[in-house]
Design an enzyme around this catalytic site. Structure first.
Site, PDB file in Angstrom:
ATOM      1  N   THR A 159       0.943  -1.027   0.060  1.00 13.29           N
ATOM      2  CA  THR A 159      -0.107   0.044   0.134  1.00 13.29           C
ATOM      3  C   THR A 159       1.005   1.218   0.038  1.00 13.29           C
ATOM      4  OG1 THR A 159      -1.720  -1.144   1.009  1.00 13.29           O
ATOM      5  CG2 THR A 159      -1.766   1.162   1.518  1.00 13.29           C
ATOM      6  N   SER A 178     -11.215  -1.609   6.053  1.00 13.79           N
ATOM      7  CA  SER A 178      -9.868  -1.567   5.712  1.00 13.79           C
ATOM      8  C   SER A 178      -9.170  -1.087   7.160  1.00 13.79           C
ATOM      9  CB  SER A 178      -9.708  -0.079   4.857  1.00 13.79           C
ATOM     10  OG  SER A 178      -8.448   0.457   5.027  1.00 13.79           O
ATOM     11  N   SER A 179      -7.934  -1.344   7.178  1.00 10.70           N
ATOM     12  CA  SER A 179      -7.108  -0.939   8.365  1.00 10.70           C
ATOM     13  C   SER A 179      -6.371   0.612   7.995  1.00 10.70           C
ATOM     14  CB  SER A 179      -6.124  -1.886   8.563  1.00 10.70           C
ATOM     15  OG  SER A 179      -6.534  -3.211   9.133  1.00 10.70           O
ATOM     16  N   ASN A 216      -4.134  -3.144  -2.342  1.00 15.30           N
ATOM     17  CA  ASN A 216      -4.043  -4.276  -1.553  1.00 15.30           C
ATOM     18  C   ASN A 216      -2.731  -5.041  -1.510  1.00 15.30           C
ATOM     19  OD1 ASN A 216      -5.141  -5.723   0.623  1.00 15.30           O
ATOM     20  ND2 ASN A 216      -6.151  -7.102  -0.201  1.00 15.30           N
ATOM     21  N   THR A 270      -4.111   2.092  -2.162  1.00 13.41           N
ATOM     22  CA  THR A 270      -3.344   0.757  -2.150  1.00 13.41           C
ATOM     23  C   THR A 270      -4.174  -0.020  -3.392  1.00 13.41           C
ATOM     24  OG1 THR A 270      -3.145  -1.198  -1.000  1.00 13.41           O
ATOM     25  CG2 THR A 270      -5.345  -0.297  -0.744  1.00 13.41           C
ATOM     26  N   GLY A 324       0.943  -1.594   5.363  1.00 13.67           N
ATOM     27  CA  GLY A 324       1.251  -2.695   6.234  1.00 13.67           C
ATOM     28  C   GLY A 324       0.045  -3.539   6.440  1.00 13.67           C
ATOM     29  N   GLY A 325      -1.232  -3.426   5.878  1.00 11.56           N
ATOM     30  CA  GLY A 325      -2.284  -4.236   5.944  1.00 11.56           C
ATOM     31  C   GLY A 325      -2.707  -4.028   7.539  1.00 11.56           C
ATOM     32  N   ASP A 332     -10.258  -7.945   1.503  1.00  9.45           N
ATOM     33  CA  ASP A 332     -10.203  -7.379   2.869  1.00  9.45           C
ATOM     34  C   ASP A 332     -11.813  -7.766   3.350  1.00  9.45           C
ATOM     35  OD1 ASP A 332      -7.932  -6.385   3.230  1.00  9.45           O
ATOM     36  OD2 ASP A 332      -8.391  -4.328   2.397  1.00  9.45           O
TER      37      ASP A 332
END
Ligand code: DON
Length: 565
Positions: free
Chosen positions: A376, A447-448, A396, A394, A468-469, A418
């Site tokens: 991302t 999402s994070s 992803n 992103t 960084g997910g 996601d």
């Protein structure tokens, strides 16, 4: 000389994408300093394009648009027009805006689309190939922010990226490696060989061109959002979908719209922190984290004290447990934002933390971790007028679903991963979820991503975010703590090795070098399980210093660079 060539001629190639942090980088380095304006992004060319935009009189939003499109060319693993993201904008008059330009599930998507007849998740089906893509939001997002706040002509902001795609730029070693590494999967998932696959392999110093992408960017430049969601580009996307059994239709594209949402704002000591609300889990999660950690004397304990690490880890477990249960797309599910951020609730959660031993997470459905590249990208901008932009965008996974739209030259996202494909089944980040994040037509996947802006005593203080997910939330949290509790410089705070706990799996992941053998023993003594892993995040941040100068924190884990004037 073309703008892109001019930039190339002044660039020092920076290499080592996602390399581990070294000892020297734990030594509280001071970052690049600028007087007036700054961009910190994943690529030096993109940072420089943002700076040129502001030198031409543009504001932070103009620069954000120019940087976003530049990253789509020079950093195709994550920079994109086929993905989506979130953007937080703080005006110099203290007003906040947050834009959700996250992808949406196509209208034909359905709850069990990644399950086989026995109800099991079909491995990798939400990660690769045409049906892993959500309806892209990036172009509409950039169009929306520009329409509301931009001051320079749209075409002017697109031109550097068109030049770069058409005239080419020089690959670093990492970029060449990246392209070589995905070559086989590109062959597998593409119905038309992408132009840049014509070469057998790439090496540092090669010049790469994206001619189809240049034409797509020209259409976006000429026709605005319609240059992507209608006409030739939309036709090429839908033809690509038909060749690969994907779901995105002309109607999905025409109907896509980004959304201005209320940001999440909370206080921590004399700081006010503003971040992204649902469908990002980032703002709520860091709100809970700060509210919980406020009950522990971190400053007194210090950055390397086991009590500090234990309290952070236990707070992270609590926040991620709530994330899995309650968070999703607010247009589809009712999210108890107020309750989750409630001070009393988080005080009670903090008091439930046992400082003498780790609380064991529920072991059922422990997640797994994959070594596939995750990509991302985040950029932070402060302009010469005092406005600030924090934006994370992103595809992803690295290079998204690995499908390049035939004739249009850009990668599509694999954001459908996601969603929670099935309650309790871990996604590529090991995250589990349930009903709130189940797949539904036209819904946004949780999402994070946590683009964040921090004020101190009412003044702009920090602009921060990272890829960084699932680790995005904890990296943003720890970077802010590194500055405001542990007195590190911006660059020092970004450099400092990170650790992460996401409730499930019940393990502290850390970068090599974060914990020495004594700390490992002490943490294990408290009942924690630990593992080391590759780099966590690539934080790009800006700090406003006491003398009002700007300090950049560009993550040494990648090619990231600060530029300014
Ligand atoms: O929205 C999310 O949370 C993920 N799609 C972000 C992916 C990501 O950060 C990959 N990068 N390293």
């Amino acid at each position: 000389m073309k703008f892109s060539n001019l930039i190339l001629s002044i660039l020092i190639p920076l290499v080592f994408t996602c390399r581990p942090v070294s000892q020297k980088e734990t030594s509280n380095r001071l970052g690049f300093i600028a007087e007036n304006a700054m961009v910190v992004s994943a690529h030096p060319i993109a940072s420089q394009i943002g700076i040129e935009t502001m030198k031409n009189g543009g504001n932070a939003i103009d620069a954000a648009v120019a940087v976003h499109f530049a990253l789509a060319v020079v950093y195709p693993a994550a920079g994109n027009i086929g993905g989506g993201g979130f953007l937080i904008y703080r005006t110099n008059g203290d007003a906040y805006y947050s834009l959700d330009y996250r992808e949406k599930a196509p209208a034909l998507a359905h709850r069990n689309m990644y399950l086989d007849d026995s109800g099991a998740v079909i491995p990798e089906s939400s990660r690769f190939g045409h049906s892993a893509a959500g309806v892209p939001g990036s172009v509409d997002g950039m169009w929306s922010v520009h329409k509301k706040f931009g001051t320079r002509p749209w075409q002017e902001l697109l031109q550097p990226s068109i030049d770069l795609a058409r005239d080419g730029y020089v690959l670093t070693e990492n970029e060449a490696d990246h392209l070589n590494r995905i070559r086989e999967s590109l062959k597998e998932y593409n119905t038309i060989l992408p132009e840049f696959l014509i070469r057998e392999s790439w090496k540092a110093g090669d010049s790469i061109h994206y001619l189809d992408l240049a034409k797509t960017l020209e259409r976006i430049s000429r026709y605005g959002r319609s240059g992507f969601y209608k006409g030739e580009t939309a036709k090429l996307i839908v033809e690509e979908m038909k060749r690969g059994n994907g779901l995105i239709s002309l109607e999905d594209l025409r109907n896509y719209s980004s959304v201005w949402r209320a940001p999440i704002t909370f206080n921590y000591r004399n700081y006010t922190i503003t971040s992204m609300g649902p469908p990002s889990s980032g703002g709520v999660a860091i709100g809970q984290l700060f509210s919980t950690i406020a009950h522990f004397p971190l400053k007194k304990w210090g950055i390397n004290d086991i009590k500090t690490i234990h309290a952070i880890v236990e707070s992270e477990k609590l926040a991620y447990a709530d994330r899995a249960k309650y968070l999703g797309d607010p247009d589809f599910v009712k999210i108890p934002v107020h309750e989750l951020l409630d001070k009393g609730y988080n005080r009670a959660r903090a008091h439930s933390i046992n400082l003498k031993s780790a609380t064991v997470s529920d072991r059922i459905q422990a997640g797994q971790f994959y070594s596939e590249p995750e990509e991302t990208t985040h950029f932070s901008i402060v302009d010469q007028f005092g406005n600030a932009v924090s934006s994370t965008t992103t595809l992803n996974g690295g290079f998204g679903n690995r499908v390049v739209v035939g004739g249009a030259g850009f990668f599509l996202n694999n954001e459908m991963d996601d969603f929670s494909a099935k309650p309790g089944a871990p996604n590529m980040y090991g995250l589990t979820g349930g009903e709130a994040n189940a797949i539904e037509p036209k819904k946004r996947m949780l999402s994070s991503m946590t683009p964040t802006i921090v004020e101190k005593n009412g003044h702009l203080f920090m602009v921060v975010g990272t890829p960084g997910g699932s680790t995005i939330i904890t990296s943003v949290f720890q970077t802010i703590l590194n500055v405001i509790e542990f007195d590190l410089n911006m660059q020092g705070a970004v450099d400092f090795p990170r650790f992460h706990h996401q409730w499930k799996p019940d393990i502290i992941q850390s970068e090599a070098g974060r914990f020495d053998s004594t700390m490992v023993k002490e943490l294990e003594g408290l009942g924690h399980k630990l593992s080391t892993r590759s780099a966590i995040g690539r934080v790009d941040a800006i700090l406003v210093l006491d003398n009002n100068k700007l300090e950049g924190g560009a993550d040494p884990r990648g090619d990231d660079a600060a530029a300014g004037f």
